[in-house]
Design an enzyme around this catalytic site. Sequence first.
Site, mmCIF file in Angstrom:
data_model
loop_
_atom_site.group_PDB
_atom_site.id
_atom_site.type_symbol
_atom_site.label_atom_id
_atom_site.label_comp_id
_atom_site.label_asym_id
_atom_site.label_seq_id
_atom_site.Cartn_x
_atom_site.Cartn_y
_atom_site.Cartn_z
ATOM 1 N N LYS A 1 1.992 -3.652 6.772
ATOM 2 C CA LYS A 1 2.293 -3.787 5.268
ATOM 3 C C LYS A 1 3.947 -3.533 5.096
ATOM 4 O O LYS A 1 4.456 -4.409 4.241
ATOM 5 C CB LYS A 1 1.540 -2.598 4.514
ATOM 6 C CG LYS A 1 0.153 -2.997 4.343
ATOM 7 C CD LYS A 1 -0.173 -3.949 3.638
ATOM 8 C CE LYS A 1 -1.548 -4.311 3.284
ATOM 9 N NZ LYS A 1 -2.136 -5.734 2.858
ATOM 10 N N TYR B 1 -2.075 -1.197 10.952
ATOM 11 C CA TYR B 1 -2.480 -1.681 9.671
ATOM 12 C C TYR B 1 -1.268 -1.371 8.781
ATOM 13 O O TYR B 1 -0.653 -2.298 8.189
ATOM 14 C CB TYR B 1 -3.618 -1.054 9.185
ATOM 15 C CG TYR B 1 -3.959 -1.253 7.504
ATOM 16 C CD1 TYR B 1 -4.242 -2.724 7.363
ATOM 17 C CD2 TYR B 1 -3.508 -0.358 6.665
ATOM 18 C CE1 TYR B 1 -4.169 -2.672 5.697
ATOM 19 C CE2 TYR B 1 -3.575 -0.459 5.454
ATOM 20 C CZ TYR B 1 -4.027 -1.653 4.795
ATOM 21 O OH TYR B 1 -4.183 -2.143 3.538
ATOM 22 N N SER C 1 0.930 -1.250 -0.224
ATOM 23 C CA SER C 1 0.191 -0.167 0.137
ATOM 24 C C SER C 1 0.713 1.174 -0.102
ATOM 25 O O SER C 1 2.037 1.199 0.678
ATOM 26 C CB SER C 1 -0.784 -0.074 1.273
ATOM 27 O OG SER C 1 -1.544 1.247 1.700
HETATM 28 P P1 NAD Z 1 -11.265 -7.010 1.331
HETATM 29 O O1 NAD Z 1 -11.194 -7.025 2.672
HETATM 30 O O2 NAD Z 1 -12.491 -6.722 0.395
HETATM 31 O O3 NAD Z 1 -10.642 -8.377 0.747
HETATM 32 C C1 NAD Z 1 -9.571 -9.053 1.455
HETATM 33 C C2 NAD Z 1 -10.465 -10.557 1.607
HETATM 34 O O4 NAD Z 1 -9.491 -11.315 2.376
HETATM 35 C C3 NAD Z 1 -11.604 -10.637 2.123
HETATM 36 O O5 NAD Z 1 -12.333 -11.344 1.473
HETATM 37 C C4 NAD Z 1 -11.500 -11.404 3.474
HETATM 38 O O6 NAD Z 1 -12.494 -12.152 3.766
HETATM 39 C C5 NAD Z 1 -10.337 -12.000 3.184
HETATM 40 N N1 NAD Z 1 -9.401 -12.398 4.361
HETATM 41 C C6 NAD Z 1 -8.830 -11.516 5.429
HETATM 42 N N2 NAD Z 1 -8.383 -12.315 6.397
HETATM 43 C C7 NAD Z 1 -8.185 -13.584 5.948
HETATM 44 C C8 NAD Z 1 -7.483 -14.827 6.407
HETATM 45 N N3 NAD Z 1 -6.852 -14.825 7.751
HETATM 46 N N4 NAD Z 1 -7.864 -15.991 5.619
HETATM 47 C C9 NAD Z 1 -8.455 -15.975 4.589
HETATM 48 N N5 NAD Z 1 -9.123 -14.920 4.011
HETATM 49 C C10 NAD Z 1 -8.941 -13.805 4.636
HETATM 50 O O7 NAD Z 1 -9.946 -6.149 0.949
HETATM 51 P P2 NAD Z 1 -9.259 -5.206 -0.453
HETATM 52 O O8 NAD Z 1 -9.719 -4.099 -0.743
HETATM 53 O O9 NAD Z 1 -9.781 -6.347 -1.434
HETATM 54 O O10 NAD Z 1 -7.783 -5.550 -0.125
HETATM 55 C C11 NAD Z 1 -7.150 -6.579 -0.578
HETATM 56 C C12 NAD Z 1 -5.675 -6.307 -0.079
HETATM 57 O O11 NAD Z 1 -5.238 -5.222 -0.498
HETATM 58 C C13 NAD Z 1 -5.650 -6.230 1.538
HETATM 59 O O12 NAD Z 1 -4.222 -6.834 1.894
HETATM 60 C C14 NAD Z 1 -5.204 -4.661 1.570
HETATM 61 O O13 NAD Z 1 -4.958 -4.686 2.900
HETATM 62 C C15 NAD Z 1 -4.747 -4.292 0.483
HETATM 63 N N6 NAD Z 1 -4.867 -3.080 0.084
HETATM 64 C C16 NAD Z 1 -6.137 -2.478 -0.114
HETATM 65 C C17 NAD Z 1 -6.647 -1.258 -0.373
HETATM 66 C C18 NAD Z 1 -7.640 -0.571 -0.434
HETATM 67 O O14 NAD Z 1 -7.886 0.498 -0.348
HETATM 68 N N7 NAD Z 1 -8.780 -1.419 -0.796
HETATM 69 C C19 NAD Z 1 -5.341 -0.350 -0.601
HETATM 70 C C20 NAD Z 1 -4.083 -0.962 -0.358
HETATM 71 C C21 NAD Z 1 -3.881 -2.146 -0.091
HETATM 72 C C1 WQD Z 2 -9.423 9.473 0.770
HETATM 73 C C2 WQD Z 2 -9.655 10.810 1.011
HETATM 74 C C3 WQD Z 2 -10.003 11.436 3.045
HETATM 75 C C4 WQD Z 2 -13.665 9.708 3.621
HETATM 76 C C5 WQD Z 2 -6.840 4.673 3.124
HETATM 77 C C6 WQD Z 2 -5.937 3.769 3.965
HETATM 78 C C7 WQD Z 2 -4.757 3.358 3.098
HETATM 79 C C8 WQD Z 2 -5.257 2.614 1.899
HETATM 80 C C9 WQD Z 2 -6.420 3.211 1.251
HETATM 81 C C10 WQD Z 2 -5.067 0.245 2.631
HETATM 82 C C11 WQD Z 2 -8.705 11.383 2.068
HETATM 83 C C12 WQD Z 2 -11.229 11.918 2.440
HETATM 84 C C13 WQD Z 2 -12.652 10.040 3.112
HETATM 85 C C14 WQD Z 2 -14.806 10.583 3.975
HETATM 86 C C15 WQD Z 2 -13.387 12.443 3.395
HETATM 87 N N1 WQD Z 2 -5.910 1.297 2.193
HETATM 88 N N2 WQD Z 2 -12.282 11.574 2.827
HETATM 89 N N3 WQD Z 2 -14.567 11.706 3.826
HETATM 90 O O1 WQD Z 2 -7.176 7.859 3.786
HETATM 91 O O2 WQD Z 2 -6.140 7.928 1.395
HETATM 92 O O3 WQD Z 2 -6.151 5.615 2.561
HETATM 93 O O4 WQD Z 2 -7.223 3.664 2.273
HETATM 94 O O5 WQD Z 2 -3.958 -0.107 2.160
HETATM 95 O O6 WQD Z 2 -3.803 2.658 3.770
HETATM 96 O O7 WQD Z 2 -5.514 4.839 5.049
HETATM 97 O O8 WQD Z 2 -8.080 6.872 1.806
HETATM 98 O O9 WQD Z 2 -10.664 6.738 1.054
HETATM 99 O O10 WQD Z 2 -10.367 6.906 3.412
HETATM 100 O O11 WQD Z 2 -9.557 8.798 1.923
HETATM 101 O O12 WQD Z 2 -13.116 13.548 3.145
HETATM 102 O O13 WQD Z 2 -15.783 10.167 4.787
HETATM 103 O O14 WQD Z 2 -10.878 11.457 1.277
HETATM 104 O O15 WQD Z 2 -9.540 12.663 4.069
HETATM 105 O O16 WQD Z 2 -8.342 12.855 1.851
HETATM 106 P P1 WQD Z 2 -6.969 7.006 2.522
HETATM 107 P P2 WQD Z 2 -9.730 7.040 2.135
#
Ligand code: NAD
Ligand code: WQD
Length: 346
Positions: A160, A156, A131
């Site tokens: 990562k 969290y 991330s």
């Molecule tokens: P999500 O929660 O929709 O998907 C994660 C999936 O993993 C879920 O289906 C959950 O049930 C499963 N899971 C969690 N723990 C588990 C375990 N112990 N065993 C088996 N399954 C398990 O999240 P996402 O948005 O699809 O994110 C996927 C990955 O990407 C995560 O590692 C998240 O940290 C990373 N990521 C997400 C974002 C984002 O903003 N969505 C940004 C950066 C990184």
């Molecule tokens: C985006 C922008 C908020 C909600 C998070 C995690 C990051 C990554 C992605 C996994 C920001 C603003 C949000 C609201 C708002 N996840 N906002 N009102 O914070 O960039 O990142 O998700 O790895 O680790 O920290 O994403 O979608 O929460 O926010 O104004 O109700 O929207 O301040 O500027 P963020 P976000």
Amino acid sequence: MSSNKNKTVLVAGGAGYIGTHTTVELINAGYDVVIADNLSNSDISAVRGVEQIVGRPVPFAQVDCCDIEALRREVFQKYSFDSVIHFAAYKAVGESVSEPLKYFRNNLDSLLNVMRLMKEFYVQNLVFSSSATVYLQPEELPATEQTPRQRANSPYGLTKQMSEDIIQDTVAAVPFFKAIALRYFNPIGAHPSALIGELPKGVPANLVPFITQTAAGIRKELSVFGDDYDTPDGSCQRDYIDVVDLARAHVVAVDRMVEGRSKERYEIFNIGTGVPVSVLELVNLFEKVNGVPVPHKIVDRRPGDVEKIWASTELANKELGWRAERDLGDTLRSAWAWEKHVRGLQ
Ligand code: NAD
Ligand code: WQD
């Protein structure tokens, strides 16, 4: 090794938001997929949505990656694959602050178990979901892969950073391992079919699901967290990456390892658009392309938010041959189409 084996990918956490979209793109690219997921943050209907899109069943194992015996028995012994994409983690930043042990345990144990079993079963290739949160607020923008990581401000984010380090050291020690960590910026949007998308449980913490739920009338109004940042309109800037574009990045990462094109056995790539977009710009564009109002008000800054961040995408362009393609307006249309599909709205 048979070419058939090379073409099967284990998608751990594959019932989730990014995992479902990635499964579709892998199958479109000719891979076979096995999904392992404990459904802790997803629903089996998401797998059914994938199957509807690709027009065939997708093998699914309901298994907790923290349970190594079950993972060995239900997945590694049953199926043959030589690439794993590891999505299985918890991702709610706020919850990780109040329940750090839950996050350390799930996000680290699941990765450790997957890597242990990869070693045991001679599975070579790993793609890991990292991330942009590992950078926090970079001093210089855009963030490149060389931008120094700063110590995470949440458990969290720390998982990562720790996961990246665990992978780096393990790859160094196990000669047949290769890994690619993809540092996602802000994934948004849904599949153009509107059959899969993001399904947050409870009140969404992320911006786009909050916008779509507000447009649908489920939330009264969106709170915009701060308009006094040092940005063009005062609201925070992010790099919003379409989830289908992001899914394609996983396919090219697997291709690179399977085809032996990695330059290093452990590589890191930013996955974003390279374009900063502010919160207010995003809200305005959503209203414009969808013709639906999103009531919003400015409130105080959200503690822990970075002011502005966007990706340098040069390395991913050059090495993976990947770039984001989908127009942001189309992405926001897809997010709204998905919300309407989920709510049964016209
Ligand atoms: P999500 O929660 O929709 O998907 C994660 C999936 O993993 C879920 O289906 C959950 O049930 C499963 N899971 C969690 N723990 C588990 C375990 N112990 N065993 C088996 N399954 C398990 O999240 P996402 O948005 O699809 O994110 C996927 C990955 O990407 C995560 O590692 C998240 O940290 C990373 N990521 C997400 C974002 C984002 O903003 N969505 C940004 C950066 C990184
Ligand atoms: C985006 C922008 C908020 C909600 C998070 C995690 C990051 C990554 C992605 C996994 C920001 C603003 C949000 C609201 C708002 N996840 N906002 N009102 O914070 O960039 O990142 O998700 O790895 O680790 O920290 O994403 O979608 O929460 O926010 O104004 O109700 O929207 O301040 O500027 P963020 P976000």
